[in-house]
Design an enzyme around this catalytic site. Structure first.
Site, short mmCIF file in Angstrom:
data_model
loop_
_atom_site.label_atom_id
_atom_site.label_comp_id
_atom_site.label_asym_id
_atom_site.label_seq_id
_atom_site.Cartn_x
_atom_site.Cartn_y
_atom_site.Cartn_z
N LYS A 126 2.13 -5.17 6.67
CA LYS A 126 2.36 -4.70 5.30
C LYS A 126 3.78 -4.18 5.22
O LYS A 126 4.34 -3.75 6.23
CB LYS A 126 1.37 -3.58 4.97
CG LYS A 126 1.17 -3.35 3.48
CD LYS A 126 0.12 -4.26 2.89
CE LYS A 126 0.06 -4.11 1.38
NZ LYS A 126 -1.04 -4.90 0.82
N ASP A 166 2.10 -7.22 -3.72
CA ASP A 166 1.15 -6.09 -3.81
C ASP A 166 1.63 -5.31 -5.04
O ASP A 166 2.31 -5.89 -5.92
CB ASP A 166 1.18 -5.25 -2.52
CG ASP A 166 0.07 -4.19 -2.46
OD1 ASP A 166 -1.08 -4.56 -2.23
OD2 ASP A 166 0.35 -2.99 -2.66
P1 NDP Z 1 0.09 -4.33 -9.78
O1 NDP Z 1 1.40 -3.72 -9.51
O2 NDP Z 1 0.01 -5.67 -10.40
O3 NDP Z 1 -0.81 -3.32 -10.65
C1 NDP Z 1 -1.09 -2.03 -10.20
C2 NDP Z 1 -1.84 -1.29 -11.29
O4 NDP Z 1 -2.29 -0.05 -10.77
C3 NDP Z 1 -0.98 -0.97 -12.50
O5 NDP Z 1 -1.79 -0.92 -13.62
C4 NDP Z 1 -0.45 0.41 -12.13
O6 NDP Z 1 -0.05 1.20 -13.23
C5 NDP Z 1 -1.65 1.03 -11.47
N1 NDP Z 1 -1.20 2.04 -10.51
C6 NDP Z 1 -0.34 1.86 -9.47
N2 NDP Z 1 -0.13 3.02 -8.82
C7 NDP Z 1 -0.87 3.93 -9.48
C8 NDP Z 1 -1.08 5.31 -9.28
N3 NDP Z 1 -0.47 5.97 -8.27
N4 NDP Z 1 -1.95 5.93 -10.12
C9 NDP Z 1 -2.56 5.24 -11.13
N5 NDP Z 1 -2.40 3.95 -11.36
C10 NDP Z 1 -1.56 3.30 -10.55
O7 NDP Z 1 -0.68 -4.32 -8.35
P2 NDP Z 1 -1.97 -5.15 -7.90
O8 NDP Z 1 -2.87 -5.37 -9.05
O9 NDP Z 1 -1.48 -6.30 -7.13
O10 NDP Z 1 -2.63 -4.15 -6.86
C11 NDP Z 1 -3.65 -3.21 -7.24
C12 NDP Z 1 -4.43 -2.77 -5.99
O11 NDP Z 1 -5.02 -3.92 -5.38
C13 NDP Z 1 -3.59 -2.11 -4.89
O12 NDP Z 1 -4.38 -1.16 -4.21
C14 NDP Z 1 -3.31 -3.28 -3.93
O13 NDP Z 1 -3.01 -2.84 -2.62
C15 NDP Z 1 -4.65 -3.99 -4.01
N6 NDP Z 1 -4.61 -5.39 -3.59
C16 NDP Z 1 -3.80 -6.30 -4.20
C17 NDP Z 1 -3.83 -7.62 -3.79
C18 NDP Z 1 -3.03 -8.67 -4.50
O14 NDP Z 1 -3.25 -9.86 -4.18
N7 NDP Z 1 -2.17 -8.35 -5.42
C19 NDP Z 1 -4.65 -8.06 -2.65
C20 NDP Z 1 -5.56 -7.04 -2.15
C21 NDP Z 1 -5.50 -5.75 -2.59
P3 NDP Z 1 1.53 1.46 -13.49
O15 NDP Z 1 2.04 0.18 -14.05
O16 NDP Z 1 1.57 2.61 -14.43
O17 NDP Z 1 2.14 1.80 -12.14
#
Ligand code: NDP
Length: 453
Positions: A126, A166
């Site tokens: 990561k 991510d």
């Molecule tokens: P994105 O950046 O596309 O979206 C993240 C979302 O989560 C946004 O809506 C963001 O809001 C919100 N968010 C991020 N940090 C915080 C925080 N500290 N508190 C509240 N809301 C928060 O990321 P992904 O959708 O790709 O990832 C989401 C989760 O899924 C993560 O845990 C990631 O590790 C996990 N994941 C992702 C994979 C992938 O293929 N993308 C694979 C497996 C797991 P804002 O815009 O306001 O920051």
């Protein structure tokens, strides 16, 4: 927990101070793995656990870049190459202000077991940076990505380490990162996944984590003769994972009631249908706006800002059947878990990595709900990344139906592995133990075969 495991945990805490998320992830895995140690004394002698909690390599570097006004900024970059026992390091890059060494080590550690569960030959890693893409212009994001890759490119490669996206790293960032890798190394190769479709990407990769999470939920429901048809669902986040989770819930006959970002959440009592989801996708992926704007576009919706000084988040306090936390780590506190159970939620499926606090996890495990942990439920993303690598190696692309079919089958197999491992080691119905044990055994056996390295 047995004394041996306690001792390892204490050593991890002493050697890695100020990394609470890393301690939390290790604690949870070792708690499950303690169930198998009696039958595998060879793991103790070979110090498998002591080796697993120490990254094979942790790279930390400076990322200088220049903003649109000509001002110089310096961010910190990381790549954690955690374990390569079953394949090249594989795992996403996160760009978010909260990124630090401990967060990336927790994510890399989780990734090792998740990748093992996919049945594909992928090690765990990561990386990322404390750079926050919010509010930056495309040109600034490009210059940052180029500076980041200028250093990272010497550590990665299609047979060594293959990063993906991510939080904060989507199609735009992967494009800039790939462009710079190609320019410096002078090779067009599958060094990143999540690439654009016309330059080596796989169909269904953007959808894979969200779709996979809902497929996993469908498998869990099927064990009780149930399905997503007619189920009301709370979804957090509004990024990649949340968007395709909402889409697949709707396709399978359920209704998604909520989405969120770090400022707050929207509750739409009518449900977020495909048209409304398209609005969210344009808002988040192109205009890069805030979820609050959804409530302006759809007036029956209620927007509630998040107050981080409270011990609970109101997004988890709606009546619903299922919850799909899909934003970030530790977003469900103990109090939130209590609220979910009080409101009748009987399935929690983690699209995000480690979204439930230890207190919440114990409440879910002590209840009789279906609880799918992230390393199993969100493995669809890395699984299709593995399929993207396979297609790149063959220089050939599978159809959308082919990739979706393989994804569905992989999620089904992961579900079966979790159920069987939980059963075999005496904790029937406990998907946390099942996922940790099934993921662990394959990696541990490979490490045994490869000697002390
Ligand atoms: P994105 O950046 O596309 O979206 C993240 C979302 O989560 C946004 O809506 C963001 O809001 C919100 N968010 C991020 N940090 C915080 C925080 N500290 N508190 C509240 N809301 C928060 O990321 P992904 O959708 O790709 O990832 C989401 C989760 O899924 C993560 O845990 C990631 O590790 C996990 N994941 C992702 C994979 C992938 O293929 N993308 C694979 C497996 C797991 P804002 O815009 O306001 O920051």
């Amino acid at each position: 927990m047995n004394a041996y495991i306690e001792e390892i945990l204490e050593t991890v805490k002493t050697k890695n101070p100020s990394e609470p998320e890393y301690h939390q992830a290790i604690h949870e895995v070792l708690e499950s793995v303690s169930l198998v140690l009696e039958q595998h004394p060879e793991y103790l002698e070979a110090k498998i656990l002591e080796r697993l909690v120490e990254p094979e390599r942790a790279i930390l570097f400076r990322i200088p870049w220049v903003d649109d006004q000509g001002a110089v900024h310096v961010n910190r970059g990381f790549r954690i190459e955690m374990n390569s026992a079953i394949g090249p390091y594989k795992g996403g890059l996160r760009f978010h202000a909260s990124v630090n060494l401990g967060i990336l080590k927790f994510l890399a550690f989780e990734q090792v077991f998740k990748n093992s569960l996919t049945t594909l030959p992928l090690g765990g890693g990561k990386g990322g940076s404390d750079f926050d893409p919010k509010g930056k212009s495309d040109a600034e994001v490009m210059r940052f990505c180029q500076s980041f890759m200028t250093e990272l490119c010497r550590h990665i490669g299609p047979n060594t380490d293959v990063p993906a996206g991510d939080i904060g790293v989507g199609a735009r960032e992967i494009g800039f990162l790939f462009g710079q890798y190609k320019r410096i190394r002078n090779e067009f190769t599958g060094v990143l996944t999540g690439k654009g479709l016309n330059w080596g990407g796989s169909l269904i990769r953007p959808e894979a984590t969200g779709y996979g999470s809902v497929y996993f939920a469908a498998e869990m429901l099927a064990t009780r003769g149930d399905s997503l048809e007619g189920k009301s669902c709370i979804v957090s986040g509004s990024g990649n994972v949340a968007q395709y989770t909402v889409q697949k819930i709707t396709q399978l006959g359920g209704t998604a009631l909520t989405m969120s970002d770090s400022n707050g959440h929207i509750f739409d009592p009518e449900g977020i249908d495909e048209d409304k989801l398209q609005f969210v996708m344009a808002l988040k992926n192109q205009r890069r706006g805030r979820i609050e704007e959804y409530a302006e576009a759809y007036p029956d919706t209620i927007y509630t800002p998040t107050d981080y000084s409270e011990d609970s988040n109101p997004i988890w306090d709606h009546k619903a059947d299922c919850a799909f936390p899909s934003a970030t780590q530790n977003e469900i506190s103990g109090k939130d878990a209590e609220n979910l159970l009080k409101n009748g939620v009987f399935l929690v499926c983690e699209g995000a990595n480690m979204p439930t606090s230890p207190e919440g996890t114990h409440l879910f495990l002590d209840s009789s709900i279906l609880y799918g942990p992230g390393k199993a439920a969100n493995a669809g993303g890395v699984a299709v990344s593995g399929l993207e690598m396979a297609q790149n190696s063959m220089r050939f692309s599978w159809s959308r139906e082919e990739v979706d079919h393989r994804l569905r089958q992989i999620m089904k197999n992961i579900h079966t592995s979790c159920v069987e491992a939980a059963d075999r080691y005496g904790s029937k119905g406990n998907y946390v133990n099942g996922a940790n044990i099934a993921g662990f055994i394959k990696v541990a056996d490979a490490m045994m075969d490869q000697g002390v390295v």
